[in-house]
Each structure stands twice: as C-alpha cells, then as structure tokens.
Design a protein around this motif. Sequence first.
Motif, PDB file in Angstrom:
ATOM      1  N   ARG A   1     -17.156   1.232  -6.358  1.00  0.00           N
ATOM      2  CA  ARG A   1     -16.433  -0.042  -6.421  1.00  0.00           C
ATOM      3  C   ARG A   1     -15.410  -0.090  -5.296  1.00  0.00           C
ATOM      4  NH1 ARG A   1     -15.372  -4.517  -9.332  1.00  0.00           N
ATOM      5  NH2 ARG A   1     -13.221  -5.193  -9.671  1.00  0.00           N
ATOM      6  N   GLY A   2     -15.357  -1.208  -4.616  1.00  0.00           N
ATOM      7  CA  GLY A   2     -14.433  -1.334  -3.488  1.00  0.00           C
ATOM      8  C   GLY A   2     -15.026  -0.818  -2.191  1.00  0.00           C
ATOM      9  N   LEU A   3     -16.335  -0.532  -2.178  1.00  0.00           N
ATOM     10  CA  LEU A   3     -16.976   0.016  -0.981  1.00  0.00           C
ATOM     11  C   LEU A   3     -17.059  -1.006   0.151  1.00  0.00           C
ATOM     12  CD1 LEU A   3     -18.608   2.240   0.488  1.00  0.00           C
ATOM     13  CD2 LEU A   3     -20.660   1.328  -0.620  1.00  0.00           C
ATOM     14  N   VAL A   4     -17.242  -2.290  -0.199  1.00  0.00           N
ATOM     15  CA  VAL A   4     -17.474  -3.300   0.843  1.00  0.00           C
ATOM     16  C   VAL A   4     -16.321  -3.412   1.838  1.00  0.00           C
ATOM     17  CG1 VAL A   4     -17.857  -5.758   1.281  1.00  0.00           C
ATOM     18  CG2 VAL A   4     -19.096  -4.610  -0.560  1.00  0.00           C
ATOM     19  N   PRO A   5     -15.052  -3.528   1.384  1.00  0.00           N
ATOM     20  CA  PRO A   5     -13.967  -3.639   2.368  1.00  0.00           C
ATOM     21  C   PRO A   5     -13.901  -2.465   3.349  1.00  0.00           C
ATOM     22  CG  PRO A   5     -13.183  -4.280   0.216  1.00  0.00           C
ATOM     23  CD  PRO A   5     -14.544  -3.685   0.010  1.00  0.00           C
ATOM     24  N   PRO A   6     -13.894  -1.200   2.855  1.00  0.00           N
ATOM     25  CA  PRO A   6     -13.849  -0.108   3.838  1.00  0.00           C
ATOM     26  C   PRO A   6     -15.096  -0.017   4.697  1.00  0.00           C
ATOM     27  CG  PRO A   6     -14.113   0.775   1.619  1.00  0.00           C
ATOM     28  CD  PRO A   6     -13.800  -0.680   1.479  1.00  0.00           C
ATOM     29  N   LEU A   7     -16.249  -0.433   4.139  1.00  0.00           N
ATOM     30  CA  LEU A   7     -17.472  -0.397   4.937  1.00  0.00           C
ATOM     31  C   LEU A   7     -17.391  -1.424   6.064  1.00  0.00           C
ATOM     32  CD1 LEU A   7     -20.110   1.145   5.013  1.00  0.00           C
ATOM     33  CD2 LEU A   7     -21.162  -0.673   3.663  1.00  0.00           C
ATOM     34  N   LEU A   8     -16.879  -2.617   5.742  1.00  0.00           N
ATOM     35  CA  LEU A   8     -16.676  -3.629   6.772  1.00  0.00           C
ATOM     36  C   LEU A   8     -15.616  -3.181   7.774  1.00  0.00           C
ATOM     37  CD1 LEU A   8     -16.663  -6.916   4.647  1.00  0.00           C
ATOM     38  CD2 LEU A   8     -18.485  -6.102   6.158  1.00  0.00           C
ATOM     39  N   LEU A   9     -14.622  -2.450   7.250  1.00  0.00           N
ATOM     40  CA  LEU A   9     -13.520  -1.998   8.094  1.00  0.00           C
ATOM     41  C   LEU A   9     -13.868  -0.771   8.907  1.00  0.00           C
ATOM     42  CD1 LEU A   9     -10.480  -1.717   8.915  1.00  0.00           C
ATOM     43  CD2 LEU A   9     -10.163  -0.444   6.784  1.00  0.00           C
ATOM     44  N   GLU A  10     -14.717   0.103   8.343  1.00  0.00           N
ATOM     45  CA  GLU A  10     -14.899   1.432   8.908  1.00  0.00           C
ATOM     46  C   GLU A  10     -15.343   1.398  10.366  1.00  0.00           C
ATOM     47  OE1 GLU A  10     -14.006   5.332   8.054  1.00  0.00           O
ATOM     48  OE2 GLU A  10     -13.764   3.517   6.872  1.00  0.00           O
ATOM     49  N   ALA A  11     -16.278   0.505  10.685  1.00  0.00           N
ATOM     50  CA  ALA A  11     -16.745   0.442  12.065  1.00  0.00           C
ATOM     51  C   ALA A  11     -15.609   0.099  13.029  1.00  0.00           C
ATOM     52  CB  ALA A  11     -17.894  -0.560  12.191  1.00  0.00           C
ATOM     53  N   PRO A  12     -14.887  -1.020  12.817  1.00  0.00           N
ATOM     54  CA  PRO A  12     -13.780  -1.293  13.740  1.00  0.00           C
ATOM     55  C   PRO A  12     -12.653  -0.273  13.661  1.00  0.00           C
ATOM     56  CG  PRO A  12     -13.829  -2.911  11.956  1.00  0.00           C
ATOM     57  CD  PRO A  12     -15.105  -2.140  11.882  1.00  0.00           C
ATOM     58  N   LYS A  13     -12.391   0.278  12.445  1.00  0.00           N
ATOM     59  CA  LYS A  13     -11.290   1.234  12.311  1.00  0.00           C
ATOM     60  C   LYS A  13     -11.552   2.506  13.098  1.00  0.00           C
ATOM     61  CE  LYS A  13     -10.453   3.958   8.643  1.00  0.00           C
ATOM     62  NZ  LYS A  13     -10.043   4.417   7.312  1.00  0.00           N
ATOM     63  N   ARG A  14     -12.723   3.116  12.871  1.00  0.00           N
ATOM     64  CA  ARG A  14     -13.038   4.348  13.591  1.00  0.00           C
ATOM     65  C   ARG A  14     -13.224   4.086  15.076  1.00  0.00           C
ATOM     66  NH1 ARG A  14     -11.065   7.842  10.016  1.00  0.00           N
ATOM     67  NH2 ARG A  14     -12.213   7.859   8.046  1.00  0.00           N
ATOM     68  N   ALA A  15     -13.786   2.908  15.385  1.00  0.00           N
ATOM     69  CA  ALA A  15     -13.955   2.560  16.784  1.00  0.00           C
ATOM     70  C   ALA A  15     -12.592   2.443  17.468  1.00  0.00           C
ATOM     71  CB  ALA A  15     -14.724   1.254  16.903  1.00  0.00           C
ATOM     72  N   VAL A  16     -11.649   1.771  16.802  1.00  0.00           N
ATOM     73  CA  VAL A  16     -10.300   1.647  17.347  1.00  0.00           C
ATOM     74  C   VAL A  16      -9.651   3.019  17.459  1.00  0.00           C
ATOM     75  CG1 VAL A  16      -7.970   0.786  16.860  1.00  0.00           C
ATOM     76  CG2 VAL A  16      -9.932  -0.727  16.609  1.00  0.00           C
ATOM     77  N   LYS A  17      -9.859   3.895  16.441  1.00  0.00           N
ATOM     78  CA  LYS A  17      -9.275   5.237  16.458  1.00  0.00           C
ATOM     79  C   LYS A  17      -9.658   5.991  17.726  1.00  0.00           C
ATOM     80  CE  LYS A  17      -9.659   7.885  12.763  1.00  0.00           C
ATOM     81  NZ  LYS A  17      -8.271   8.154  12.350  1.00  0.00           N
ATOM     82  N   PHE A  18     -10.964   6.088  17.984  1.00  0.00           N
ATOM     83  CA  PHE A  18     -11.412   6.889  19.118  1.00  0.00           C
ATOM     84  C   PHE A  18     -11.206   6.177  20.454  1.00  0.00           C
ATOM     85  CE2 PHE A  18     -13.498   9.059  15.633  1.00  0.00           C
ATOM     86  CZ  PHE A  18     -13.306  10.390  15.983  1.00  0.00           C
ATOM     87  N   ALA A  19     -11.375   4.845  20.466  1.00  0.00           N
ATOM     88  CA  ALA A  19     -11.136   4.106  21.701  1.00  0.00           C
ATOM     89  C   ALA A  19      -9.647   4.135  22.060  1.00  0.00           C
ATOM     90  CB  ALA A  19     -11.622   2.666  21.558  1.00  0.00           C
ATOM     91  N   ALA A  20      -8.771   3.992  21.037  1.00  0.00           N
ATOM     92  CA  ALA A  20      -7.331   4.050  21.281  1.00  0.00           C
ATOM     93  C   ALA A  20      -6.914   5.448  21.715  1.00  0.00           C
ATOM     94  CB  ALA A  20      -6.560   3.641  20.023  1.00  0.00           C
ATOM     95  N   ASN A  21      -7.526   6.462  21.111  1.00  0.00           N
ATOM     96  CA  ASN A  21      -7.212   7.832  21.524  1.00  0.00           C
ATOM     97  C   ASN A  21      -7.601   8.055  22.985  1.00  0.00           C
ATOM     98  OD1 ASN A  21      -6.360  10.621  20.510  1.00  0.00           O
ATOM     99  ND2 ASN A  21      -8.331  11.086  21.433  1.00  0.00           N
ATOM    100  N   ASP A  22      -8.752   7.518  23.373  1.00  0.00           N
ATOM    101  CA  ASP A  22      -9.187   7.626  24.763  1.00  0.00           C
ATOM    102  C   ASP A  22      -8.228   6.867  25.688  1.00  0.00           C
ATOM    103  OD1 ASP A  22     -11.388   8.321  26.750  1.00  0.00           O
ATOM    104  OD2 ASP A  22     -11.385   6.146  26.948  1.00  0.00           O
TER     105      ASP A  22
END
Length: 297
Positions: free
Chosen positions: A68-89
């Motif tokens: 339950r509640g999987l949809v929000p983090p799933l929708l978020l996970e791609a941009p969140k992790r992408a921002v994490k590694f792109a911002a780190n770079d």
Amino acid sequence: MATDQRKPLPFIANFAAGAIAGVSEILTFYPLDVVKTRMQLETGKAKHGMVGTLSSIVREEGFGRLYRGLVPPLLLEAPKRAVKFAANDFWGKTYMGLFGESKMTQQLSILTGCSAGATESFVVVPFELVKIKLQDKSSTFAGPIDVVKQVIKKEGVLGLYAGMEATFWRHLWWNGGYFGCIHQVRSMMPPAETQQAQLFNNFVSGSVGGFVGTAINTPFDVVKSRIQGASKVPGVVPKYNWTYPALMTIMREEGPAALYKGFLPKVLRLAPGGGVLLLVVEFTLGVFRKTLGPPYI
C-alpha cells in the motif's frame, strides 16, 4: 581510452541510469519501507519488533497491505534517484573546479553527497507525504489522489510540503554518509581487474555507504514520519513541527532508542539497496558508454 581521459557522459545518461536503478531498488525492497514507517509512527514504548510488525500487518490487513502506498514512491523513484546521481555528478564537478582538484577527495565526496541530498529533498516531499499517509495503519484514504485532494482541501497546496525541513536534513545526512563512504571503501578495496570484480566492488561500497547513511539519518527519518503522519488541527500547534526540537521531544518522552525506531527494516532495505543502486547505476552507465562509443569509453 584511459578512464581519466574518457569524456563525461551527458546529463541524460546519468539521469536515466539513476532512474533505472531507483525503480529496481524499490520493487525489490518496498515492504520493508512499510514496516519501517509503521514502527516509526508508533509512539511510546515499541510493542512489536520488525518481525512482529510484519506478521501483524499480514495477519490483520492482508499481504497486499505491504504494498500500500507503492504508487507515489514508484512514480517518484525514477526522478528521485535520477536527481540523486545527476546532482551528485553536477556538484562533484562543480566542487572539483571550485577547489582546484583534479580528482575526487574524501572531503569533497562528503560535501558533494550532502549537496546532492539537499537538492533531492526538494523533489521528494509531496510524494513522501502521500506515501506516509497511505502506509499509516489508521489510513482511510482511497488512494494517492484522495490523499492529495484531502490535504489540499484542509491545508492548501503548501500542506503537501509538510515535513520539508525534516526531509531536507534526512536526505542531506544520508547522501553525505552514502557517497562519502563509497569513496572511502572504493579506495580501500583491491583494484578491479574484471567487470565482475568491478560490479562486486560497487555492490560492497554501496552497501557500506547505505548502512552508514542509514545509521546517520534514521533519527531525522523518525521525525519526518511523525510530522507527515500527523493530522493538523486548526488552532493547535503540532507536537512535532521543527526537526531538532522534535528530536529532543522524542528523546525526552520516549528515550534515545526511540530515535532509531524502524532502524532494522530501514537498514535491511537501504544497505543492500544502496549496493543495488550503485551496481545498477554503474552497470547502466557502462552500457551507455559502450553504446555511444568513443570518446565515452
């Protein structure tokens, strides 16, 4: 081409690699996040440990409740992790140029990680709030859209950003510990002579980074869950409002151990999860380099 002579991959490649890694990690470890949130929302003396909480959810609410509640983090996970590694770079290159360094140092890796975490926090708050509202045992929301509608109706659009400050600190400290440890552990491990050895080194360094980041940021995660899980009452000052005062309140009323509620499921998710993240990111970037060819390889 020598590693230090390779042309850096474009931003979109780092973004895509982070997105793929994030979705892979969350699909694997999400039930542990539900257990972690339940344990953190429980005030007073903990009634159940991780196994007890997990079994009670399945027994009383059904196996599906673990997702339950999987949809929000799933929708978020791609941009969140992408921002994490792109911002780190981005921040890594920025700080290396600012301080005149030709390669990453331990101090710069920590500063870079903290900056990437702070950047990431601004993206995740509304999604985290919706997720916490749905994961709560007492939740009566029909789904993610219902949470958004109800929060905006009662608190306005800014209500979706409840817990912003706590989320900022949570992500700043986790990323600082994660990326700082990755740099240190990599430097301590024997040089990889094969692709399999490189993937192993990435998994180990990412797992250690995930553990250290979790150990540092769990108290801030507890506060964030309390702030976002509470229902606001007009005219009443919330018990948990600002991060550092809330840390002291929880420690005073429930003891220091309460700041680490949910630590076990959190670390079981984020330690190997951190390894999975780094492994998938590096593997995907390697595929991009081979696909694009010189001067990226």
